[in-house]
Design an enzyme around this catalytic site. Structure first.
Site, short mmCIF file in Angstrom:
data_model
loop_
_atom_site.label_atom_id
_atom_site.label_comp_id
_atom_site.label_asym_id
_atom_site.label_seq_id
_atom_site.Cartn_x
_atom_site.Cartn_y
_atom_site.Cartn_z
N HIS A 242 8.34 -9.89 32.76
CA HIS A 242 9.64 -9.26 32.90
C HIS A 242 10.75 -10.21 33.36
CE1 HIS A 242 7.56 -5.38 32.56
NE2 HIS A 242 6.75 -5.75 33.54
O1 RIB Z 1 9.32 -3.24 36.36
C1 RIB Z 1 9.18 -4.64 36.42
C2 RIB Z 1 9.93 -5.19 37.60
O2 RIB Z 1 9.39 -4.66 38.80
C3 RIB Z 1 9.79 -6.72 37.72
O3 RIB Z 1 10.95 -7.22 38.32
C4 RIB Z 1 8.63 -6.88 38.66
O4 RIB Z 1 8.69 -8.09 39.40
C5 RIB Z 1 8.84 -5.72 39.58
O5 RIB Z 1 9.79 -6.11 40.57
#
Ligand code: RIB
Ligand code: CA
Length: 312
Positions: A242
């Site tokens: 992500h």
């Molecule tokens: O949903 C994904 C996000 O939530 C990313 O930033 C991961 O690190 C968590 O913080």
């Protein structure tokens, strides 16, 4: 080369850690500091983890400022089941010598924005938006001084990852997300719709491990750990990476496609708390308040990430 001044607000988290390394390895970016927030794990751990990762990147020069230990108005929800009890499971990094800066994250963000020329600093939140909202509450004048907020958060066509409707970062602090998305600051949003295309496939992990460096080995080990949860959940080859999508967009926006949309955050309903309601088709006629990224050249993304990690 005109470098991009930025601040990263983060809740490491393996994917946050990889985003920090990507930023540290990229000369196009002028990383001014890192602020930490409670999210994947409690604040004490996200702050410790940020210091460990910056030390791994050879950036002991950077200020690390701790921020909110809980969301604005709801109890903290964490994600140890995804990231492990330390938040950085998969690699045992040495205790950091990099100190914690005594300034609160929100005060540090305000100070940097006031010290730097208006419209030059980009904020890159990689976790819940609590610190960003606090900075805007403490100093509403700085909203006009922010060049852009480039964040990982939300989801629409992909649904949610912590509830059927909501992505973790926006779910943890929906009020903060609402205040950021209604701030008037230019926003680029990397939702699950795009990050779920950045899958840590085995061949991609192998290429990073083949770098034969401490950073490459750490990233490969984090990816191996991180995917055990998501691969089973989504049944795909690899887990979604992500947060590095935020940094990659700054470095190579051509790897992404998206459009300007109106985005509103659900703050009332227990069923859809934190949902990002993305008006992709313009059904509401409401003005766009965010550039929403939806498509990614995943091979190009991993080629960029691998090449930059090779510089550490
Ligand atoms: O949903 C994904 C996000 O939530 C990313 O930033 C991961 O690190 C968590 O913080
Ligand atoms: Ca994160």
């Amino acid at each position: 080369m005109t470098r991009i001044p930025l601040l990263i607000d983060t809740d490491p988290g393996q994917d946050d850690a990889i985003a920090l390394l990507l930023a540290a390895a990229s000369p196009e970016l002028e990383l001014l500091g890192v602020t930490t927030v409670a999210g994947n794990v409690p604040l004490a751990l996200t702050t410790l983890n940020a210091r460990k990762v910056l030390e791994l990147a050879g950036r002991r020069d950077l200020p690390v400022c701790a921020g909110a230990d809980r969301p604005l108005d709801v109890p903290l929800v964490t994600a140890e089941h995804v990231h492990g009890d330390t938040g950085l499971d998969g690699v045992d990094l040495p205790a950091p010598t990099l100190p914690v800066d005594p300034r609160h994250a929100a005060d540090f963000i305000v100070q940097v924005l006031r010290e730097r020329a208006p419209g030059t600093v980009t904020l890159c939140p990689l976790g819940p938006l609590t610190n960003i909202a606090l900075a805007l509450r403490r100093a509403p004048d700085v909203a006009a001084r922010i060049r852009r907020i480039v964040l990982m958060g939300g989801g629409f066509f992909e649904g949610g990852n912590v509830t059927p409707a909501a992505e973790f970062n926006l779910y943890v602090d929906p009020q903060a997300a609402h205040e950021v998305f209604t701030s008037g600051v230019p926003i680029t949003m990397a939702p699950l719709d795009v990050t779920h295309q950045a899958l840590t496939r085995a061949d991609r992990i192998a290429a990073i491990r083949a770098l034969g460096s401490r950073a490459g080995d750490a990233v490969a080990a984090w990816m191996d750990f991180y995917e055990r949860y998501d691969e089973q959940k989504y049944g795909q080859d690899g887990a979604p990476l992500h947060d590095p999508c935020v940094i990659a967009w700054l470095l190579a926006p051509e790897l992404f496609q998206g459009r300007d949309c109106n985005v509103r955050i659900e703050v009332q309903s227990p069923l859809t708390r934190g949902m990002s309601v993305i008006d992709w088709w313009g059904a509401t006629g409401l003005p766009a308040n965010a550039q929403v990224l939806r498509h990614l050249d995943a091979d190009g993304f991993f080629a960029l990430l691998t090449e930059r990690l090779g510089r550490l």
